[in-house]
Design a protein around this motif. Structure first.
Motif, PDB file in Angstrom:
ATOM      1  N   LEU A 116       0.816  -1.216   0.000  1.00 14.92           N
ATOM      2  CA  LEU A 116       0.000   0.000   0.000  1.00 14.92           C
ATOM      3  C   LEU A 116       0.854   1.274   0.000  1.00 14.92           C
ATOM      4  CD1 LEU A 116      -2.975  -0.837   2.390  1.00 14.92           C
ATOM      5  CD2 LEU A 116      -2.834  -1.039  -0.104  1.00 14.92           C
ATOM      6  N   ILE A 117       2.080   1.206   0.550  1.00 17.22           N
ATOM      7  CA  ILE A 117       2.912   2.420   0.541  1.00 17.22           C
ATOM      8  C   ILE A 117       3.300   2.756  -0.890  1.00 17.22           C
ATOM      9  CG2 ILE A 117       5.024   3.521   1.382  1.00 17.22           C
ATOM     10  CD1 ILE A 117       5.003   1.478   3.698  1.00 17.22           C
ATOM     11  N   ILE A 118       3.834   1.768  -1.618  1.00 13.27           N
ATOM     12  CA  ILE A 118       4.216   2.042  -3.009  1.00 13.27           C
ATOM     13  C   ILE A 118       2.960   2.213  -3.868  1.00 13.27           C
ATOM     14  CG2 ILE A 118       4.541  -0.404  -3.642  1.00 13.27           C
ATOM     15  CD1 ILE A 118       6.986   0.631  -5.342  1.00 13.27           C
ATOM     16  N   GLY A 119       1.868   1.558  -3.488  1.00 16.62           N
ATOM     17  CA  GLY A 119       0.609   1.760  -4.200  1.00 16.62           C
ATOM     18  C   GLY A 119       0.120   3.186  -4.087  1.00 16.62           C
ATOM     19  N   CYS A 120       0.291   3.798  -2.911  1.00 18.09           N
ATOM     20  CA  CYS A 120      -0.121   5.186  -2.684  1.00 18.09           C
ATOM     21  C   CYS A 120       0.816   6.153  -3.419  1.00 18.09           C
ATOM     22  CB  CYS A 120      -0.127   5.460  -1.184  1.00 18.09           C
ATOM     23  SG  CYS A 120      -0.628   7.124  -0.744  1.00 18.09           S
ATOM     24  N   LEU A 121       2.119   5.887  -3.337  1.00 19.81           N
ATOM     25  CA  LEU A 121       3.086   6.764  -4.020  1.00 19.81           C
ATOM     26  C   LEU A 121       2.860   6.749  -5.537  1.00 19.81           C
ATOM     27  CD1 LEU A 121       6.176   5.779  -1.887  1.00 19.81           C
ATOM     28  CD2 LEU A 121       5.375   8.142  -2.183  1.00 19.81           C
ATOM     29  N   THR A 122       2.583   5.568  -6.097  1.00 17.78           N
ATOM     30  CA  THR A 122       2.406   5.474  -7.547  1.00 17.78           C
ATOM     31  C   THR A 122       1.000   5.873  -7.991  1.00 17.78           C
ATOM     32  OG1 THR A 122       1.884   3.103  -7.380  1.00 17.78           O
ATOM     33  CG2 THR A 122       4.189   3.698  -7.822  1.00 17.78           C
ATOM     34  N   ALA A 123       0.134   6.200  -7.033  1.00 18.51           N
ATOM     35  CA  ALA A 123      -1.166   6.779  -7.398  1.00 18.51           C
ATOM     36  C   ALA A 123      -0.982   8.182  -7.962  1.00 18.51           C
ATOM     37  CB  ALA A 123      -2.096   6.822  -6.187  1.00 18.51           C
ATOM     38  N   VAL A 124       0.160   8.798  -7.641  1.00 17.31           N
ATOM     39  CA  VAL A 124       0.447  10.160  -8.116  1.00 17.31           C
ATOM     40  C   VAL A 124       1.018  10.075  -9.531  1.00 17.31           C
ATOM     41  CG1 VAL A 124       1.751  12.262  -7.700  1.00 17.31           C
ATOM     42  CG2 VAL A 124       0.905  10.907  -5.752  1.00 17.31           C
ATOM     43  N   ALA A 125       0.390  10.772 -10.486  1.00 15.12           N
ATOM     44  CA  ALA A 125       0.887  10.771 -11.864  1.00 15.12           C
ATOM     45  C   ALA A 125       2.288  11.370 -11.896  1.00 15.12           C
ATOM     46  CB  ALA A 125      -0.062  11.568 -12.758  1.00 15.12           C
ATOM     47  N   GLY A 126       3.167  10.777 -12.684  1.00 19.47           N
ATOM     48  CA  GLY A 126       4.535  11.283 -12.809  1.00 19.47           C
ATOM     49  C   GLY A 126       5.472  10.774 -11.739  1.00 19.47           C
ATOM     50  N   SER A 127       5.011   9.821 -10.913  1.00 16.93           N
ATOM     51  CA  SER A 127       5.847   9.310  -9.825  1.00 16.93           C
ATOM     52  C   SER A 127       6.981   8.413 -10.322  1.00 16.93           C
ATOM     53  CB  SER A 127       4.984   8.537  -8.821  1.00 16.93           C
ATOM     54  OG  SER A 127       4.179   7.594  -9.482  1.00 16.93           O
ATOM     55  N   SER A 128       6.926   8.025 -11.598  1.00 13.70           N
ATOM     56  CA  SER A 128       7.914   7.064 -12.099  1.00 13.70           C
ATOM     57  C   SER A 128       9.329   7.638 -12.153  1.00 13.70           C
ATOM     58  CB  SER A 128       7.517   6.543 -13.481  1.00 13.70           C
ATOM     59  OG  SER A 128       7.387   7.610 -14.384  1.00 13.70           O
ATOM     60  N   ASP A 129       9.471   8.980 -12.075  1.00 12.34           N
ATOM     61  CA  ASP A 129      10.837   9.524 -12.041  1.00 12.34           C
ATOM     62  C   ASP A 129      11.483   9.342 -10.668  1.00 12.34           C
ATOM     63  OD1 ASP A 129       9.233  11.344 -10.767  1.00 12.34           O
ATOM     64  OD2 ASP A 129      10.261  13.114 -11.528  1.00 12.34           O
ATOM     65  N   VAL A 130      10.707   8.976  -9.675  1.00 17.32           N
ATOM     66  CA  VAL A 130      11.226   8.806  -8.306  1.00 17.32           C
ATOM     67  C   VAL A 130      11.139   7.343  -7.840  1.00 17.32           C
ATOM     68  CG1 VAL A 130      10.793   9.340  -5.869  1.00 17.32           C
ATOM     69  CG2 VAL A 130      10.738  11.177  -7.586  1.00 17.32           C
TER      70      VAL A 130
END
Lengths: 163, 163
Positions: A34-48
């Motif tokens: 769920l932590i990475i699921g929440c972070l990747t819910a944000v568009a453009g998170s793939s650069d981080v």
């Protein structure tokens, strides 16, 4: 799906990582992704976002993150020692510069007098070894415990990047 | 947090794995941990859930799952070839007897004429090599695409265990 407050926390973490020029990985047991699921819910998170090691079983903690079986035997999977080993393993097995590791008892089963339901060990660690650890006991049901653990994990990442 | 229908699907998958006596792992890119997050929302899932490899970055797909860089170069990270390699890697790097692998374009950015936003490749594979693959184009925004991918992934696991 995730509460707005969690998404805002995720955006703060992503912005701090961007400002520091580092990538992020998670090592999750009771939060189950769920932590990475929440972070990747944000568009453009793939650069981080680099990777998540969701090591739900003990042998996954050993095989994916290199946690020593003796450490799990001696301290239990829900312990400061194990989340610190999980964090070190995530740093070693990815190109991330900061990681967060979580292991806890989401319930409803699995609690003991010493380690009650709601106990979650959380560690955030930078590649220079600087780290923060906490072990709150969250109230509420399984979902509530898991979401509070996600929020605390995001806070701890933001904090470890500040120091 | 997860829609009730998804939790019911997760329970079906967990029950089928229990009946077959096998453990489950996920290899997730665009879903970012939501498949294993949904499965572990169910209390008692730890007897079935082994691990999740959340390989958001291409180098994580290579390092954690052994996907060949040449396969990513030739076919792109969102392709049948890559999700099949992710599935094989998850089987090889865990003690799971069934895995599901997902790679797609959740949007809003990243789409092309050939690979539009909403395209998600999904493969479910058993350790005997039997597998199913599909590549739907889901409508809606980032969250909607991700949740539809979780639902389809759960369906595919249940189906691959049936055959």
């Amino acid at each position: 799906m995730f509460p707005d407050a969690l998404i805002q926390q995720a955006e703060t973490v992503l912005n701090r990582c961007r400002a520091a020029g580092i990538r992020l990985a998670t090592a999750e047991s009771c939060t189950g992704g769920l932590i990475i699921g929440c972070l990747t819910a944000v568009a453009g998170s793939s650069d981080v976002i680099e990777a998540g090691f969701i090591t739900y079983a003990n042998d996954a903690k050993e095989n994916l993150l290199g946690v020593a079986p003796s450490v799990i035997r001696r301290h239990g999977a829900v312990s400061q020692e194990v989340v610190l080993e999980m964090a070190r393993g995530a740093l070693q097995n990815s190109s991330a510069g900061v990681v967060v590791a979580v292991s806890g008892i989401a319930g409803p089963g699995g609690g003991t007098a010493e380690k009650p339901v709601g106990l979650v060990h959380i560690a955030a660690m930078r590649e220079d070894g600087h780290h923060l650890h906490c072990a709150p006991v969250f109230p509420g049901d399984r979902q509530s415990v898991r979401l509070q653990a996600v929020a605390m994990a995001l806070s701890l990442i933001a904090e470890v990047l500040e120091d």
